[in-house]
Design an enzyme around this catalytic site. Structure first.
Site, short mmCIF file in Angstrom:
data_model
loop_
_atom_site.label_atom_id
_atom_site.label_comp_id
_atom_site.label_asym_id
_atom_site.label_seq_id
_atom_site.Cartn_x
_atom_site.Cartn_y
_atom_site.Cartn_z
N GLN A 105 11.44 -20.20 30.51
CA GLN A 105 10.60 -19.38 29.59
C GLN A 105 9.38 -19.10 30.60
OE1 GLN A 105 8.09 -21.25 26.66
NE2 GLN A 105 9.52 -20.68 25.32
N TYR A 115 -0.53 -16.94 23.57
CA TYR A 115 -0.83 -16.65 25.21
C TYR A 115 -0.86 -15.06 25.23
CZ TYR A 115 0.20 -21.80 24.91
OH TYR A 115 0.01 -23.04 24.68
N ARG A 145 10.28 -14.49 22.90
CA ARG A 145 9.95 -15.35 22.12
C ARG A 145 8.69 -14.92 21.10
NH1 ARG A 145 10.07 -21.28 20.76
NH2 ARG A 145 8.04 -22.24 20.29
N GLY A 153 13.31 -28.52 19.37
CA GLY A 153 12.21 -28.87 20.44
C GLY A 153 12.00 -30.55 20.37
N ARG A 154 11.30 -30.72 19.62
CA ARG A 154 10.66 -32.37 19.66
C ARG A 154 11.87 -33.21 19.32
NH1 ARG A 154 5.07 -31.21 16.40
NH2 ARG A 154 6.54 -29.76 15.40
#
Length: 342
Positions: A69, A152, A200, A294-295
């Site tokens: 990424q 971002y 993404r 993810g987590r």
């Protein structure tokens, strides 16, 4: 992490999770000025590239696939993390309301006042993305994902709630999408094959005070532009908590996905605190082509096997996320080991 270089512990972490259909490695700064958090691995030096090669070799040895990424945090940064204590850069000079980590104490600090990127600086940032892509390919990655989400840099340009620029990169939707699409084209050219490039987004997130007045139109238009490039996939953060879904999800996400696929894009990856049962339903219903976890991957390195066998799933422990050692990172038993122990 000295020199922001991927290390042996990271190689072990990713190797343990190689049974994933595809690993999307952690967000990785594309240049010295792209960093925004302490001890994040970069992809802008020879040493970092070699460190990532250690990771990809280990994943491939286990039969896995891994994308990198590509990340530029923009204004979500602190001068202590940047060369010569310089200011962060962003779409504008508005400071981010979020806080960040600047050293091993892991104390949160307010972000530094950014400066707006000059118009003539933007092509250089585009080139940084392309150069990072070239390094990722040399490091053995199977592809790259452009991080255009979560407030971002690319997201800062995309949204009208923060991008108030008056040059060709601000104002109208066409102008606001100019920079993100330039990046996507440059990354695609550097990689050489659209099957190795994803993007993404987080269309419904207002994370770190970045907002958009019409996310459906904004992100559908972006998705259409990305689809025209025939990118392999679009990856969206649908919501932070699926137990409290934003009511806009039902209309916004499908519109974005249709825009992407109708224009030539291939696959849609859904993301956002899915449970395994929710993920199965989402795929069977045609909502998405696959789901990203993810987590849940952090404390369950053999997650696919646990899901397949209806095994127990450990709950993530956030207090260990930034410990810097194996505890809460690689020190987990597999389901097979647990079964053998009994």
């Amino acid at each position: 992490m000295s020199g922001n270089i991927p290390n042996e512990l990271m190689a072990t972490y990713y190797e343990q999770r190689a049974s994933s259909g595809l690993i999307i490695a952690e967000a990785t700064p594309i240049s010295p000025t792209a960093h925004g958090y302490y001890a994040t691995p970069g992809i802008h030096t020879d040493a970092q590239q070699a460190g990532w090669k250690l990771v990809t070799d280990r994943v491939h040895a286990k039969g896995g696939k891994i994308f990198l990424q590509l990340w530029h945090v923009g204004r979500v940064s602190h001068s202590a993390l940047l060369p010569n204590n310089q200011q962060p850069v962003g779409a504008t000079d508005v400071i981010s309301e979020s806080k960040t980590y600047i050293d091993a104490t892991m104390e949160r600090h307010s972000n530094t006042q950014p400066r707006a990127l000059e118009t003539d600086e933007i092509p250089g940032v585009v080139q940084d993305f392309a150069d990072a892509t070239t390094r990722a390919k040399a490091a053995g990655f199977d592809g790259v994902e452009i991080h255009g989400a979560n407030s971002y840099l690319l997201d800062q340009f995309t949204r009208d709630g923060i991008n108030t620029r008056t040059d060709q990169y601000g104002g109208s939707l066409e102008n606001r999408l100019r920079f993100p699409l330039m990046v996507a084209k440059a990354v695609l050219e550097a990689w050489g094959d659209p099957s190795g490039v994803g993007y993404r987004i987080s269309p419904l997130s207002e994370h770190k005070d970045v907002r958009d007045s019409d996310p459906q139109t904004t992100f559908s238009t972006l998705a259409r532009g990305l689809g025209k490039l025939n990118l392999e996939y679009l990856h969206a953060v649908e919501t932070w908590d699926r137990s409290n879904l934003d009511p806009r999800v039902e209309s916004v996400i499908p519109t974005i996905v249709r825009s992407f696929k109708d224009a030539g894009g291939k696959y849609y990856i859904g993301n956002g605190d899915y449970t395994p049962d929710q993920a199965q339903l989402a795929i069977e219903s045609g909502w998405c082509d696959t789901v990203a976890f993810g987590r849940l991957w952090i404390p369950n390195p053999d997650l696919p096997e646990r899901i397949a066998q209806n095994g127990s799933l450990r709950t993530p422990t956030p207090e260990t996320f930034y410990g810097g050692g194996p505890a809460g990172y690689t020190e987990f038993s597999t389901l097979k080991e647990e079964q053998e122990a009994h």
